[in-house]
Structures are given as structure tokens and as C-alpha cells.
Design an enzyme around this catalytic site. Structure first.
Site, PDB file in Angstrom:
ATOM      1  N   HIS A 157       2.394   3.447  -9.111  1.00 36.17           N
ATOM      2  CA  HIS A 157       2.280   2.012  -9.375  1.00 36.17           C
ATOM      3  C   HIS A 157       3.514   1.504 -10.128  1.00 36.17           C
ATOM      4  O   HIS A 157       3.982   0.395  -9.884  1.00 36.17           O
ATOM      5  CB  HIS A 157       1.004   1.708 -10.168  1.00 36.17           C
ATOM      6  CG  HIS A 157      -0.260   2.008  -9.398  1.00 36.17           C
ATOM      7  ND1 HIS A 157      -0.426   1.631  -8.082  1.00 36.17           N
ATOM      8  CD2 HIS A 157      -1.400   2.661  -9.740  1.00 36.17           C
ATOM      9  CE1 HIS A 157      -1.621   2.030  -7.650  1.00 36.17           C
ATOM     10  NE2 HIS A 157      -2.224   2.668  -8.644  1.00 36.17           N
ATOM     11  N   ASP A 199       0.831  -1.206   0.000  1.00 37.02           N
ATOM     12  CA  ASP A 199       0.000   0.000   0.000  1.00 37.02           C
ATOM     13  C   ASP A 199       0.867   1.258   0.000  1.00 37.02           C
ATOM     14  O   ASP A 199       1.973   1.263   0.556  1.00 37.02           O
ATOM     15  CB  ASP A 199      -0.892  -0.023   1.253  1.00 37.02           C
ATOM     16  CG  ASP A 199      -2.054   0.955   1.145  1.00 37.02           C
ATOM     17  OD1 ASP A 199      -2.317   1.459   0.030  1.00 37.02           O
ATOM     18  OD2 ASP A 199      -2.691   1.227   2.171  1.00 37.02           O
ATOM     19  N   GLY A 200       0.361   2.308  -0.625  1.00 36.88           N
ATOM     20  CA  GLY A 200       1.030   3.608  -0.551  1.00 36.88           C
ATOM     21  C   GLY A 200       1.559   4.133  -1.872  1.00 36.88           C
ATOM     22  O   GLY A 200       2.189   5.203  -1.905  1.00 36.88           O
ATOM     23  N   LEU A 202      11.389 -20.310  -5.326  1.00 39.63           N
ATOM     24  CA  LEU A 202      10.316 -19.505  -4.734  1.00 39.63           C
ATOM     25  C   LEU A 202       8.990 -19.659  -5.495  1.00 39.63           C
ATOM     26  O   LEU A 202       8.984 -19.659  -6.732  1.00 39.63           O
ATOM     27  CB  LEU A 202      10.743 -18.023  -4.786  1.00 39.63           C
ATOM     28  CG  LEU A 202       9.708 -16.998  -4.327  1.00 39.63           C
ATOM     29  CD1 LEU A 202       9.583 -17.000  -2.807  1.00 39.63           C
ATOM     30  CD2 LEU A 202      10.077 -15.590  -4.808  1.00 39.63           C
TER      31      LEU A 202
HETATM   32  C1  FPP Z   1      -1.904   0.099  -3.367  1.00 36.26           C
HETATM   33  O1  FPP Z   1      -1.471   1.451  -3.345  1.00 36.26           O
HETATM   34  C2  FPP Z   1      -1.396  -0.602  -4.541  1.00 36.26           C
HETATM   35  C3  FPP Z   1      -2.169  -1.189  -5.502  1.00 36.26           C
HETATM   36  C4  FPP Z   1      -3.643  -1.193  -5.482  1.00 36.26           C
HETATM   37  C5  FPP Z   1      -1.577  -1.836  -6.686  1.00 36.26           C
HETATM   38  C6  FPP Z   1      -0.321  -2.618  -6.453  1.00 36.26           C
HETATM   39  C7  FPP Z   1       0.419  -2.728  -7.730  1.00 36.26           C
HETATM   40  C8  FPP Z   1       1.763  -2.672  -7.863  1.00 36.26           C
HETATM   41  C9  FPP Z   1       2.674  -2.621  -6.703  1.00 36.26           C
HETATM   42  C10 FPP Z   1       2.389  -2.651  -9.197  1.00 36.26           C
HETATM   43  C11 FPP Z   1       2.311  -3.864 -10.021  1.00 36.26           C
HETATM   44  C12 FPP Z   1       2.479  -5.155  -9.328  1.00 36.26           C
HETATM   45  C13 FPP Z   1       2.595  -6.354  -9.956  1.00 36.26           C
HETATM   46  C14 FPP Z   1       2.707  -7.576  -9.125  1.00 36.26           C
HETATM   47  C15 FPP Z   1       2.631  -6.504 -11.417  1.00 36.26           C
HETATM   48  P1  FPP Z   1      -2.571   2.597  -3.398  1.00 36.26           P
HETATM   49  O2  FPP Z   1      -2.809   2.933  -4.813  1.00 36.26           O
HETATM   50  O3  FPP Z   1      -3.792   2.156  -2.646  1.00 36.26           O
HETATM   51  O4  FPP Z   1      -1.838   3.752  -2.633  1.00 36.26           O
HETATM   52  P2  FPP Z   1      -2.480   4.872  -1.688  1.00 36.26           P
HETATM   53  O5  FPP Z   1      -3.049   4.160  -0.485  1.00 36.26           O
HETATM   54  O6  FPP Z   1      -1.313   5.721  -1.322  1.00 36.26           O
HETATM   55  O7  FPP Z   1      -3.516   5.594  -2.480  1.00 36.26           O
END
Ligand code: FPP
Length: 239
Positions: A33, A16-17, A127
Site C-alpha cells: 500500500h 489493484d495489486g 485537476l
Molecule cells: C488494492 O490492492 C488496493 C487498496 C485496497 C488500497 C489502495 C490504496 C493505495 C493505493 C494507497 C493509498 C492511496 C491514497 C489515495 C491515499 P489489494 O490490497 O487488493 O491488492 P491484492 O489484490 O494484490 O491483494
């Protein structure tokens, strides 16, 4: 005397974040992202190197469809990009890729790519990298219940024989060691419908670090803290 580090068998991460990381740089959320994907790459490499057996990453929850259309579509493009780019590296590093979640809502292109990478890496012995995509813990349990009802209706299972083990075997990740450690970045202290059944006895580690900033030191720190926990699994430990 230095204490020997115990490496958890199975680590699950709520990444998250990304959005806040981008916002703090006056950038679009998608930039966060993309930076998150770089962190994924490093964490996967490190997990594989230190001998973690399974790593489960929450990439897209069942609820993430409610985000603005543009963000959902850039996340989908990022998954396609990541699968294209990383498949060979994963395979070369003996990593098995496994997607958990209801992928039927994804584009047929993405579904085909997922099937290809999963089958290419199926026999790898290093893994196991689980990516939770369109995943929700409640979806997982509901899906398991449907499979159990089917078995009962087909006379393959008697209700009296329904045990926790039988239920557990219908859930995602059942073939892997239990989740030892759940990490959540980004400062929130909740599980957000990630794994539910599977984390009954997991340890939790919450950090304010935003996912794109989560590096190898942060990962090692989480494992060090995990090492200091006493796991009793509901039992009493002799004093
Ligand atoms: C949460 O941060 C993150 C996500 C919903 C998406 C996670 C995706 C990635 C890390 C990139 C791609 C990963 C793979 C495995 C291909 P948020 O958007 O909720 O952040 P915020 O809480 O700061 O708004």
C-alpha cells in the site's frame, strides 16, 4: 503524420495489486500500500500535467472493512499520512481534492483533515482529484434514492418529474465531466462496486500490471488505447 492525442476528460482507476506486489517481495501487505501511494503521487502529477480534468481513484471500498483489522488500520494511517504530507503540494499545483463515499465511519481526526483539505483546495481550477473512500457504487445509488425520497416527501419534487438527469444530479461526481476511461490494474476484469451509474458509457482498460508498478508509460499506454476506441454512445456512426 502523427495523430493528435485526445486526452480523456475524466479517468477513474481501480488501483489493484498492492498486496500481491508486496507478497512477491516477501513483504507485508502494508508495504504494497505504501508503494501504491508512491504510484498515486506520480499518476496525479501526470494527470495534472497532461490536462486531464478529473481523476477518480478507488482507495477504499465499502467492502474493504472486511479485511484484517491490522490492514484496515494501516490503510487509515496511510490516508492520514498522505493527507498531511500532500495537502500543500496539491494546493500549490492548483488541484482540488474531493473525497467521495461515506466518511462518517472514519475517525474524527481523519474526517476533520478531509474537511480541511477540501476547503483549502475548493477554489482551485486545475485537476479535480476524487478519492473514493468507504465508497461503493450501490451505496452511492442508495444514498441518491434517499435524497430523492426526501425531496418528494418535502414537496420539492414530483415523481412525474423524476428523470435520469434528476437522479444523476444526486450522485457523486455529477458536477464533473462524464467518466471517459476506467482503468483497472492487477489483472482482474471486474468493477467491484466502484462507480456504477457514472460509467454507463465509459471505456475500460484492464492491465495485469500491479498498481505499485503502474507508471507514466503505463498511463500513457492506457490513454493511447483509449484513443483507438470508437465511442458511439449507443448511436450509429456513418460508414
Ligand atoms: C488494492 O490492492 C488496493 C487498496 C485496497 C488500497 C489502495 C490504496 C493505495 C493505493 C494507497 C493509498 C492511496 C491514497 C489515495 C491515499 P489489494 O490490497 O487488493 O491488492 P491484492 O489484490 O494484490 O491483494
Amino acid at each position: 503524420m502523427s495523430q493528435k492525442k485526445h486526452i480523456p476528460n475524466h479517468v477513474a482507476i481501480i488501483m489493484d495489486g498492492n498486496g500481491r506486489w508486496a507478497k512477491s517481495r516477501n513483504q507485508l501487505r502494508v508495504v504494497g500500500h505504501k508503494a501504491g501511494l508512491k504510484a498515486v503521487r506520480k499518476v496525479v502529477q501526470h494527470a495534472s500535467l497532461i490536462g486531464i480534468k478529473a481523476l477518480t481513484l478507488y482507495a477504499f471500498s465499502s467492502e474493504n472493512w472486511k479485511r484484517p483489522e491490522q490492514e484496515v488500520s494501516s490503510l487509515m494511517s496511510l490516508f492520514v499520512y498522505a493527507l498531511n504530507r500532500e495537502a500543500k503540494t496539491l494546493h500549490k499545483n492548483n488541484i482540488r481534492l474531493n473525497i467521495i463515499g461515506d466518511i462518517s465511519r472514519f475517525s474524527s481526526q481523519l474526517q476533520a483533515m478531509i474537511a480541511d483539505v477540501q476547503s483549502m483546495t475548493l477554489n482551485n481550477t486545475g485537476l479535480v482529484l476524487n478519492i473514493a473512500a468507504n465508497y461503493g457504487g450501490r451505496w452511492d445509488i442508495t444514498h441518491a434514492i434517499k435524497k430523492i425520497i426526501d425531496k418528494v416527501n418535502n414537496n420539492e419534487l414530483l415523481i412525474d418529474d423524476l428523470t435520469e438527469d434528476v437522479v444523476g444530479k444526486e450522485l457523486s461526481l455529477h458536477e464533473l465531466p462524464a467518466v471517459d476511461l476506467v482503468i483497472r490494474t492487477g489483472g482482474e476484469h471486474r468493477i467491484s462496486n466502484f462507480l456504477l451509474w457514472q460509467i454507463a458509457y465509459s471505456e475500460f482498460y484492464f492491465t495485469d500490471i500491479l498498481w505499485p508498478d503502474f507508471d507514466l508509460n503505463s498511463f500513457d499506454e492506457a490513454i493511447s488505447i483509449f484513443n483507438k476506441r470508437e465511442r458511439r454512445f449507443g448511436q450509429v456512426v456513418d460508414c
